[in-house]
Scaffold this active site. Structure first.
Site, PDB file in Angstrom:
ATOM      1  N   LYS A   1      -5.099  -3.141   6.945  1.00 63.22           N
ATOM      2  CA  LYS A   1      -4.596  -4.721   6.159  1.00 63.22           C
ATOM      3  C   LYS A   1      -5.669  -5.520   6.476  1.00 63.22           C
ATOM      4  O   LYS A   1      -5.530  -6.648   6.231  1.00 63.22           O
ATOM      5  CB  LYS A   1      -3.127  -5.081   6.664  1.00 63.22           C
ATOM      6  CG  LYS A   1      -2.246  -3.981   6.455  1.00 63.22           C
ATOM      7  CD  LYS A   1      -0.805  -4.495   6.669  1.00 63.22           C
ATOM      8  CE  LYS A   1       0.261  -3.510   6.571  1.00 63.22           C
ATOM      9  NZ  LYS A   1       1.705  -3.903   7.002  1.00 63.22           N
TER      10      LYS A   1
ATOM     11  N   ARG B   1      12.654  -6.987   9.468  1.00 66.82           N
ATOM     12  CA  ARG B   1      12.149  -6.885   7.982  1.00 66.82           C
ATOM     13  C   ARG B   1      13.326  -6.282   7.202  1.00 66.82           C
ATOM     14  O   ARG B   1      13.926  -5.328   7.652  1.00 66.82           O
ATOM     15  CB  ARG B   1      10.808  -5.897   7.974  1.00 66.82           C
ATOM     16  CG  ARG B   1       9.531  -6.568   8.753  1.00 66.82           C
ATOM     17  CD  ARG B   1       8.558  -5.539   8.505  1.00 66.82           C
ATOM     18  NE  ARG B   1       7.286  -6.229   8.952  1.00 66.82           N
ATOM     19  CZ  ARG B   1       6.748  -6.187  10.136  1.00 66.82           C
ATOM     20  NH1 ARG B   1       7.681  -5.642  11.060  1.00 66.82           N
ATOM     21  NH2 ARG B   1       5.614  -6.668  10.404  1.00 66.82           N
TER      22      ARG B   1
ATOM     23  N   PRO C   1       1.302  -7.448   0.166  1.00 70.75           N
ATOM     24  CA  PRO C   1      -0.072  -6.651   0.420  1.00 70.75           C
ATOM     25  C   PRO C   1       0.234  -5.653   1.543  1.00 70.75           C
ATOM     26  O   PRO C   1       0.781  -5.824   2.736  1.00 70.75           O
ATOM     27  CB  PRO C   1      -0.812  -7.795   0.986  1.00 70.75           C
ATOM     28  CG  PRO C   1      -0.325  -9.162   0.639  1.00 70.75           C
ATOM     29  CD  PRO C   1       1.162  -8.953   0.420  1.00 70.75           C
ATOM     30  N   GLU C   2      -0.278  -4.380   1.211  1.00 75.05           N
ATOM     31  CA  GLU C   2      -0.045  -3.262   1.942  1.00 75.05           C
ATOM     32  C   GLU C   2      -1.616  -2.454   2.079  1.00 75.05           C
ATOM     33  O   GLU C   2      -2.620  -3.236   1.342  1.00 75.05           O
ATOM     34  CB  GLU C   2       0.771  -2.315   1.735  1.00 75.05           C
ATOM     35  CG  GLU C   2       2.174  -3.184   1.798  1.00 75.05           C
ATOM     36  CD  GLU C   2       3.439  -2.014   2.220  1.00 75.05           C
ATOM     37  OE1 GLU C   2       3.158  -0.812   2.310  1.00 75.05           O
ATOM     38  OE2 GLU C   2       4.600  -2.690   1.726  1.00 75.05           O
TER      39      GLU C   2
ATOM     40  N   ASN D   1       6.005  -2.872   4.681  1.00 73.85           N
ATOM     41  CA  ASN D   1       7.654  -2.551   4.514  1.00 73.85           C
ATOM     42  C   ASN D   1       7.799  -1.685   3.424  1.00 73.85           C
ATOM     43  O   ASN D   1       9.016  -0.931   3.388  1.00 73.85           O
ATOM     44  CB  ASN D   1       8.058  -3.832   4.497  1.00 73.85           C
ATOM     45  CG  ASN D   1       9.293  -3.864   5.042  1.00 73.85           C
ATOM     46  OD1 ASN D   1       9.642  -3.183   5.998  1.00 73.85           O
ATOM     47  ND2 ASN D   1      10.312  -4.770   4.633  1.00 73.85           N
TER      48      ASN D   1
END
Length: 278
Positions: free
Chosen positions: A51, A250, A2-3, A165
């Site tokens: 977000k 990440r 999810p972004e 990311n």
């Protein structure tokens, strides 16, 4: 993952299913709010902020949620089987006469006064998909710490809200620099284009079922998740390494030929690191 585009899509689905209707079912499966009951209240709107998701209901209340890595909201027609995961992963249920919205694996869920929303989203920078978007302010925020690696600056939601990311890695590839390049070393002409470039990417994907940064069917992303496959431009093996500030690492992908700038000497040409928390 999810972004900003995923959250925008989720908000649109929830808004379409719930806004303007009276809740006939309310179940918040978080101990702190176990006795809270929103039935009988009208849902006013569902708004994305970076977000974050803000579901506002009658009476000055907001249900704040964040998907992070694994969370999701699913909408089902009443009478249909729920397919978002096992029941023990359900954190919230909101329903009306026609549809039911079910929140799965939500790591953040809190009920607050609408007047207190700034407590959870007030720190965010300009929202790439929001009405407050301000490219000049976003760029100024990014450049405020010129020694910071570009990838870390892009992920910092205080600078600009909505990049995760995937977009971090893809944006750095499209800019032709590694995510470890200090922000201040980014050539001025590329830095000036960065905020609007990011906005165009998210806008292009907010209506797509499958995220794409390449425009190529079946080859949706340039670098993210593609190690050790060949770069779509130069055929060099895509590399992957962890990037972070020490608190959260990440997996970060880049092409060592197409992207200039510093990179970890421990980068792997094949395989992927273990999954990390977003």
């Amino acid at each position: 993952m999810p972004e900003g585009d995923t959250v925008w899509q989720t908000a649109r689905r929830l808004h379409g299913a719930l806004a303007g209707t009276v809740l006939t079912r309310s179940d918040l499966r978080v101990p702190k709010y176990a006795t809270a009951d929103l039935t009988g209240r009208t849902v006013l709107d569902v708004t994305p902020r970076g977000k974050h998701l803000l579901t506002r209901v009658e009476g000055g209340l907001t249900l704040h949620s964040h998907l992070k890595m694994d969370g999701s909201w699913k909408v089902f027609a009443n009478g249909r089987r729920w397919t978002g995961g096992p029941s023990h992963q359900i954190r919230v249920i909101l329903g009306n006469e026609d549809r039911t919205a079910v929140g799965y694996r939500l790591p953040v869920l809190e009920l607050m006064r609408t007047s207190d929303e700034q407590r959870v989203v007030g720190h965010l920078g300009p929202d790439l998909l929001g009405p407050d978007w301000n490219p000049e302010q976003a760029l100024a925020n990014l450049l405020a710490d010129p020694a910071r690696p570009l990838g870390e600056a892009l992920l910092d939601q205080r600078n600009l809200a909505g990049i995760g990311n995937v977009y971090k890695s893809e944006l750095c590839f499209l800019l032709g620099v590694t995510p470890w390049l200090p922000v201040g070393a980014l050539p001025a002409e590329r830095a000036a284009k960065l905020p609007e470039f990011a906005k165009r990417l998210l806008e292009a994907n907010r209506d797509r079922p499958v995220r794409s940064t390449t425009g190529r069917r079946g080859q949706d992303l340039f670098v993210y998740g593609r190690a050790p496959r060949p770069c779509l431009r130069c055929r060099t093996s895509i590399r992957v390494a962890d990037q972070g500030d020490g608190s959260r690492e990440r997996p970060t992908y880049w092409c060592p030929r197409c992207q200039t700038g510093p990179a970890p000497s421990t980068a792997a040409p094949r395989g992927t690191p273990r999954r990390t928390t977003n």
